[in-house]
Design a protein around this motif. Structure first.
Motif, PDB file in Angstrom:
ATOM      1  N   SER A 107      52.772  38.510  39.249  1.00 53.46           N
ATOM      2  CA  SER A 107      54.116  39.082  39.390  1.00 53.46           C
ATOM      3  C   SER A 107      54.430  40.139  38.339  1.00 53.46           C
ATOM      4  O   SER A 107      55.573  40.599  38.245  1.00 53.46           O
ATOM      5  N   ASN A 108      53.429  40.542  37.555  1.00 55.43           N
ATOM      6  CA  ASN A 108      53.654  41.556  36.530  1.00 55.43           C
ATOM      7  C   ASN A 108      52.670  42.710  36.693  1.00 55.43           C
ATOM      8  O   ASN A 108      51.587  42.542  37.255  1.00 55.43           O
ATOM      9  N   LEU A 109      53.054  43.881  36.186  1.00 52.20           N
ATOM     10  CA  LEU A 109      52.309  45.106  36.478  1.00 52.20           C
ATOM     11  C   LEU A 109      51.588  45.722  35.283  1.00 52.20           C
ATOM     12  O   LEU A 109      50.871  46.704  35.451  1.00 52.20           O
ATOM     13  N   GLU A 110      51.792  45.197  34.097  1.00 51.35           N
ATOM     14  CA  GLU A 110      51.177  45.815  32.916  1.00 51.35           C
ATOM     15  C   GLU A 110      49.658  45.893  33.073  1.00 51.35           C
ATOM     16  O   GLU A 110      49.032  44.941  33.557  1.00 51.35           O
ATOM     17  N   VAL A 220      42.583  36.112  24.610  1.00 49.86           N
ATOM     18  CA  VAL A 220      41.806  37.260  25.070  1.00 49.86           C
ATOM     19  C   VAL A 220      42.715  38.228  25.823  1.00 49.86           C
ATOM     20  O   VAL A 220      43.637  37.824  26.521  1.00 49.86           O
ATOM     21  N   THR A 221      42.488  39.515  25.616  1.00 57.88           N
ATOM     22  CA  THR A 221      43.218  40.549  26.341  1.00 57.88           C
ATOM     23  C   THR A 221      42.331  41.059  27.471  1.00 57.88           C
ATOM     24  O   THR A 221      41.159  41.359  27.246  1.00 57.88           O
ATOM     25  N   MET A 222      42.896  41.143  28.670  1.00 66.23           N
ATOM     26  CA  MET A 222      42.116  41.529  29.837  1.00 66.23           C
ATOM     27  C   MET A 222      42.740  42.711  30.558  1.00 66.23           C
ATOM     28  O   MET A 222      43.966  42.866  30.601  1.00 66.23           O
ATOM     29  N   LYS A 223      41.880  43.535  31.095  1.00 64.89           N
ATOM     30  CA  LYS A 223      42.306  44.614  31.965  1.00 64.89           C
ATOM     31  C   LYS A 223      42.712  44.005  33.308  1.00 64.89           C
ATOM     32  O   LYS A 223      42.014  43.140  33.837  1.00 64.89           O
ATOM     33  N   ARG A 224      43.827  44.423  33.854  1.00 62.96           N
ATOM     34  CA  ARG A 224      44.313  43.820  35.093  1.00 62.96           C
ATOM     35  C   ARG A 224      43.256  43.846  36.193  1.00 62.96           C
ATOM     36  O   ARG A 224      43.091  42.875  36.935  1.00 62.96           O
ATOM     37  N   SER A 225      42.518  44.944  36.317  1.00 63.46           N
ATOM     38  CA  SER A 225      41.545  45.075  37.404  1.00 63.46           C
ATOM     39  C   SER A 225      40.374  44.115  37.254  1.00 63.46           C
ATOM     40  O   SER A 225      39.632  43.893  38.208  1.00 63.46           O
ATOM     41  N   SER A 226      40.190  43.515  36.076  1.00 56.59           N
ATOM     42  CA  SER A 226      39.094  42.563  35.911  1.00 56.59           C
ATOM     43  C   SER A 226      39.348  41.262  36.657  1.00 56.59           C
ATOM     44  O   SER A 226      38.446  40.441  36.812  1.00 56.59           O
ATOM     45  N   PHE A 227      40.578  41.076  37.150  1.00 57.87           N
ATOM     46  CA  PHE A 227      40.903  39.876  37.930  1.00 57.87           C
ATOM     47  C   PHE A 227      40.678  40.073  39.435  1.00 57.87           C
ATOM     48  O   PHE A 227      40.902  39.166  40.220  1.00 57.87           O
ATOM     49  N   ASP A 228      40.262  41.270  39.829  1.00 57.27           N
ATOM     50  CA  ASP A 228      40.171  41.576  41.260  1.00 57.27           C
ATOM     51  C   ASP A 228      39.183  40.677  42.002  1.00 57.27           C
ATOM     52  O   ASP A 228      39.325  40.469  43.209  1.00 57.27           O
TER      53      ASP A 228
END
Length: 340
Positions: A107-110, A220-228
């Motif tokens: 539900s978030n876009l960052e 850990v900090t993750m790039k959103r696209s790594s969850f695709d």
């Protein structure tokens, strides 16, 4: 009956003025059991240190994942008083770490999402150090502010290992912060590291650009696209059962994204007991941290070719089967010890 037109329909495009979100699932069901009796104080270390060390383009989501009334009251008070904490989600039952995180994540876009356990103390400049690695390595998908010298062995970092070796960019270097490694293994109550692991660490180095290879996922900090590439269905397990591996580690690796960490130590895993050193090292005042202009953030959405992941898996299997081969290679790359 409906009269007029909703203002939301007239201005339907979402405007994002932040780029980094921190998600903290909290499970403290009581303060009576020995395991949880210091839980609230540990949580305060976590949230207070986080709020003092993040920049203005950050927002925080906290998830009450089946906490007792005293902890819920504390979380609500922080939510009311701290503008940076813009989301507080409640569940009467423990949904499990992964399900709680994904509920907020979707539900978030960052473009950058930090996932952290509720027993982490953040140290000054952790966010700048992590974001700097994303800038140095555009293919990074997962970056921790806590390095681990044994994370190289994790097959969920095979894309990173394959990339480092095929690019001739793997280096064994002197550990910057031995104390950080020692504190982590103390916090989990068992020995992880032998002497060589405390002194030297595998590094991805490309000229002046450098990061520790591999990392854990307690923060850990993750790039959103790594969850695709993550599973669509909710996890059937709360913590055990490989949920973090399937929903966090594997999607990042399968997507061909690098799994890295800062060379220095920028956070502590606290465990479940308050100790004197925690009070001494807790950040005392709000830090001033430089933010990146949103228009200049170019996080690559596509990862590395799968050949890096496959090659990395082959290398790990060869090293496990033939430790002398691993030692020969590590010695060639700078290892000074006779075992690792």
């Amino acid at each position: 009956m409906r009269v007029g037109v909703s203002a939301a329909k007239q201005d339907s495009k979402l405007e994002l003025n932040t780029y980094h979100r921190v998600i903290i699932p909290v499970y403290i069901p009581n303060l009576k059991e020995e395991y949880f009796e210091d839980g609230l104080e540990i949580l305060k270390f976590c949230i207070d240190s986080l709020l003092k060390t993040i920049h203005s383009k950050t927002r925080v989501t906290i998830i009450n994942n089946g906490c007792c009334d005293i902890v819920v009251a504390y979380l609500y008070d922080k939510y009311q008083k701290e503008d940076t904490i813009d989301q507080l989600f409640h569940s009467d039952i423990n949904l499990g770490k992964v399900n709680a995180i994904y509920g907020a994540l979707k539900s978030n876009l960052e473009p950058l999402i930090t996932i952290t356990d509720a027993d982490v103390m953040f140290l000054p400049q952790w966010q700048n150090a992590v974001e700097h690695i994303f800038e140095q390595f555009p293919k990074a998908g997962m970056v921790s502010p806590v390095p681990s010298s044994i994370a190289f062995e994790n097959e969920m970092g095979s894309s990173t290992i394959g990339y480092a070796i095929l690019k001739g960019a793997l280096s064994i270097e002197k550990t910057i912060n031995r104390k950080g490694l020692e504190r982590f293994q103390e916090s989990i109550g068992r020995t992880l590291y032998e002497e060589p692991h405390l002194e030297e660490i595998p590094v991805l180095r490309m000229g002046e650009k450098a990061a520790a290879i591999g990392c854990g996922h307690f923060v850990v900090t993750m790039k959103r696209s790594s969850f695709d590439n993550a599973p669509v269905r909710p996890s059937a397990h709360k913590i055990v059962g490989g949920s973090e591996r399937r929903y966090i580690d594997k999607p990042n690796n399968d997507g061909g994204f690098l799994r890295l960490a800062t060379l220095d130590n920028y956070a502590y895993h606290l465990g479940n007991k308050v100790e004197e050193w925690m009070v001494a090292e807790k950040p005392k005042s709000k830090q001033t941290i430089k933010t990146r202009p949103l228009e200049k953030l170019h996080f690559e959405e596509k990862g590395l070719s799968k050949r890096f992941r496959i090659f990395g898996l082959i290398v790990l299997k060869l090293f496990k089967k033939n430790p002398s081969l691993k030692m020969w290679y590590f010695k060639k790359k700078g290892l000074t010890y006779d075992k690792y």
